[in-house]
Design a protein around this motif. Structure first.
Motif, PDB file in Angstrom:
ATOM      1  N   GLU A 130       0.790  -1.126  -0.175  1.00 43.87           N
ATOM      2  CA  GLU A 130      -0.078   0.089  -0.044  1.00 43.87           C
ATOM      3  C   GLU A 130       0.720   1.292  -0.174  1.00 43.87           C
ATOM      4  O   GLU A 130       2.111   1.260   0.445  1.00 43.87           O
ATOM      5  CB  GLU A 130      -0.766  -0.098   1.238  1.00 43.87           C
ATOM      6  CG  GLU A 130      -1.968  -0.986   1.517  1.00 43.87           C
ATOM      7  CD  GLU A 130      -2.716  -0.874   2.683  1.00 43.87           C
ATOM      8  OE1 GLU A 130      -3.860  -0.593   2.469  1.00 43.87           O
ATOM      9  OE2 GLU A 130      -2.272  -1.091   3.773  1.00 43.87           O
ATOM     10  N   SER A 131       0.167   2.453  -0.497  1.00 46.39           N
ATOM     11  CA  SER A 131       1.018   3.611  -0.272  1.00 46.39           C
ATOM     12  C   SER A 131       0.227   4.553  -0.072  1.00 46.39           C
ATOM     13  O   SER A 131      -0.931   4.661  -0.463  1.00 46.39           O
ATOM     14  CB  SER A 131       1.770   3.945  -1.639  1.00 46.39           C
ATOM     15  OG  SER A 131       0.863   4.336  -2.519  1.00 46.39           O
ATOM     16  N   ILE A 132       0.794   5.574   0.689  1.00 51.49           N
ATOM     17  CA  ILE A 132      -0.083   6.797   1.042  1.00 51.49           C
ATOM     18  C   ILE A 132       0.947   8.241   0.589  1.00 51.49           C
ATOM     19  O   ILE A 132       2.076   8.235   0.905  1.00 51.49           O
ATOM     20  CB  ILE A 132      -0.461   7.065   2.458  1.00 51.49           C
ATOM     21  CG1 ILE A 132      -1.409   8.104   2.670  1.00 51.49           C
ATOM     22  CG2 ILE A 132       0.644   7.160   3.273  1.00 51.49           C
ATOM     23  CD1 ILE A 132      -2.276   7.875   3.920  1.00 51.49           C
ATOM     24  N   GLU A 133       0.390   9.249   0.138  1.00 48.20           N
ATOM     25  CA  GLU A 133       1.071  10.224  -0.315  1.00 48.20           C
ATOM     26  C   GLU A 133       0.698  11.625   0.686  1.00 48.20           C
ATOM     27  O   GLU A 133      -0.503  11.840   0.968  1.00 48.20           O
ATOM     28  CB  GLU A 133       0.897  10.713  -1.661  1.00 48.20           C
ATOM     29  CG  GLU A 133       1.711  11.859  -2.202  1.00 48.20           C
ATOM     30  CD  GLU A 133       1.678  11.864  -3.783  1.00 48.20           C
ATOM     31  OE1 GLU A 133       1.965  12.948  -4.161  1.00 48.20           O
ATOM     32  OE2 GLU A 133       1.294  11.236  -4.436  1.00 48.20           O
ATOM     33  N   LEU A 134       1.732  12.339   1.107  1.00 50.77           N
ATOM     34  CA  LEU A 134       1.559  13.448   2.157  1.00 50.77           C
ATOM     35  C   LEU A 134       1.839  14.593   1.556  1.00 50.77           C
ATOM     36  O   LEU A 134       2.966  14.787   1.212  1.00 50.77           O
ATOM     37  CB  LEU A 134       2.189  13.104   3.630  1.00 50.77           C
ATOM     38  CG  LEU A 134       1.964  11.866   4.070  1.00 50.77           C
ATOM     39  CD1 LEU A 134       2.893  11.430   5.151  1.00 50.77           C
ATOM     40  CD2 LEU A 134       0.363  11.337   4.534  1.00 50.77           C
ATOM     41  N   ALA A 135       0.940  15.738   1.681  1.00 48.62           N
ATOM     42  CA  ALA A 135       1.303  16.990   1.420  1.00 48.62           C
ATOM     43  C   ALA A 135       1.837  17.764   2.861  1.00 48.62           C
ATOM     44  O   ALA A 135       1.377  17.008   3.611  1.00 48.62           O
ATOM     45  CB  ALA A 135       0.202  17.886   0.794  1.00 48.62           C
ATOM     46  N   HIS A 136       2.622  18.665   2.619  1.00 50.07           N
ATOM     47  CA  HIS A 136       3.154  19.283   3.752  1.00 50.07           C
ATOM     48  C   HIS A 136       3.524  20.799   3.530  1.00 50.07           C
ATOM     49  O   HIS A 136       3.565  21.212   2.495  1.00 50.07           O
ATOM     50  CB  HIS A 136       4.525  18.562   4.634  1.00 50.07           C
ATOM     51  CG  HIS A 136       5.799  18.533   3.420  1.00 50.07           C
ATOM     52  ND1 HIS A 136       6.641  19.313   3.509  1.00 50.07           N
ATOM     53  CD2 HIS A 136       5.797  17.553   2.529  1.00 50.07           C
ATOM     54  CE1 HIS A 136       7.608  19.061   2.682  1.00 50.07           C
ATOM     55  NE2 HIS A 136       7.078  17.760   1.998  1.00 50.07           N
ATOM     56  N   GLU A 137       3.903  21.432   4.500  1.00 50.87           N
ATOM     57  CA  GLU A 137       4.075  22.880   4.150  1.00 50.87           C
ATOM     58  C   GLU A 137       5.517  23.351   4.800  1.00 50.87           C
ATOM     59  O   GLU A 137       6.012  24.502   4.963  1.00 50.87           O
ATOM     60  CB  GLU A 137       3.009  23.673   5.072  1.00 50.87           C
ATOM     61  CG  GLU A 137       1.723  23.617   4.766  1.00 50.87           C
ATOM     62  CD  GLU A 137       0.776  24.248   5.474  1.00 50.87           C
ATOM     63  OE1 GLU A 137       1.090  24.731   6.620  1.00 50.87           O
ATOM     64  OE2 GLU A 137      -0.568  24.637   4.965  1.00 50.87           O
ATOM     65  N   GLY A 138       6.570  22.334   4.516  1.00 55.35           N
ATOM     66  CA  GLY A 138       7.822  22.674   4.994  1.00 55.35           C
ATOM     67  C   GLY A 138       8.657  21.507   5.335  1.00 55.35           C
ATOM     68  O   GLY A 138       8.065  20.707   6.050  1.00 55.35           O
ATOM     69  N   VAL A 139       9.932  21.671   5.232  1.00 55.63           N
ATOM     70  CA  VAL A 139      10.976  20.697   5.799  1.00 55.63           C
ATOM     71  C   VAL A 139      11.781  21.081   6.393  1.00 55.63           C
ATOM     72  O   VAL A 139      12.503  22.287   5.970  1.00 55.63           O
ATOM     73  CB  VAL A 139      11.419  19.617   4.775  1.00 55.63           C
ATOM     74  CG1 VAL A 139      12.004  20.431   3.526  1.00 55.63           C
ATOM     75  CG2 VAL A 139      12.150  18.506   5.329  1.00 55.63           C
ATOM     76  N   GLU A 140      12.451  20.550   7.385  1.00 62.25           N
ATOM     77  CA  GLU A 140      13.689  21.141   8.232  1.00 62.25           C
ATOM     78  C   GLU A 140      14.442  20.048   8.317  1.00 62.25           C
ATOM     79  O   GLU A 140      14.182  18.880   8.784  1.00 62.25           O
ATOM     80  CB  GLU A 140      13.258  21.514   9.767  1.00 62.25           C
ATOM     81  CG  GLU A 140      12.226  22.744   9.797  1.00 62.25           C
ATOM     82  CD  GLU A 140      11.644  23.018  11.219  1.00 62.25           C
ATOM     83  OE1 GLU A 140      12.679  22.577  12.192  1.00 62.25           O
ATOM     84  OE2 GLU A 140      10.900  23.784  11.459  1.00 62.25           O
TER      85      GLU A 140
END
Length: 143
Positions: A130-140
């Motif tokens: 299975e796979s899930i895709e995640l959106a996000h608002e920044g990476v550190e």
């Protein structure tokens, strides 16, 4: 002088809000792109376009795993469908051969945007993925 080998990419841990939610066979952390803004001043003596930093775009994070009975990620996805989605911090930790964290990335305000169930094939001899895709608002990058 001792030679230092680079870290191997297969030894990692994924945390969602500081909690391990399972093992993943593959993680794609996306990319960071800064769009350039091009402009030219009409009276400038050099016949060229100047560039400056524009908006930053973050690629989505994709998590793939072998189908098991745990449903925490699917429940999180369902909350998005219901309109009650809670954004979470997703952390990817890369470990060395002694399982000591040597690099860490935090993805801020992540939420599921796509789920891909396994395909089914009665003649196959493969693990159900299975796979899930995640959106996000920044990476550190922590380490």
């Amino acid at each position: 002088m001792a030679y230092v080998y680079p870290y191997k990419k297969y030894n990692y841990i994924v945390l969602i809000d500081s909690k391990e939610v399972g093992g993943f066979s593959e993680v794609n952390a996306g990319e960071i792109i800064t769009d350039p803004i091009e402009y030219r001043e009409g009276l400038h003596p050099v016949n060229t376009v100047f560039k400056q930093q524009g908006l930053v775009k973050y690629g989505n994070v994709t998590l793939k795993w072998g189908l098991v009975t745990g449903t925490e990620l699917i429940t999180w996805l369902q909350s998005t469908v219901d309109g009650t989605c809670e954004r979470k911090t997703v952390t990817i930790q890369l470990c060395d051969d002694l399982h000591i964290v040597v690099a860490e990335w935090k993805f801020i305000n992540a939420w599921p945007i796509k789920y891909t169930p396994t395909d089914f094939n009665a003649t196959s001899n493969e693990i159900a993925i299975e796979s899930i895709e995640l959106a996000h608002e920044g990476v550190e990058r922590i380490k």
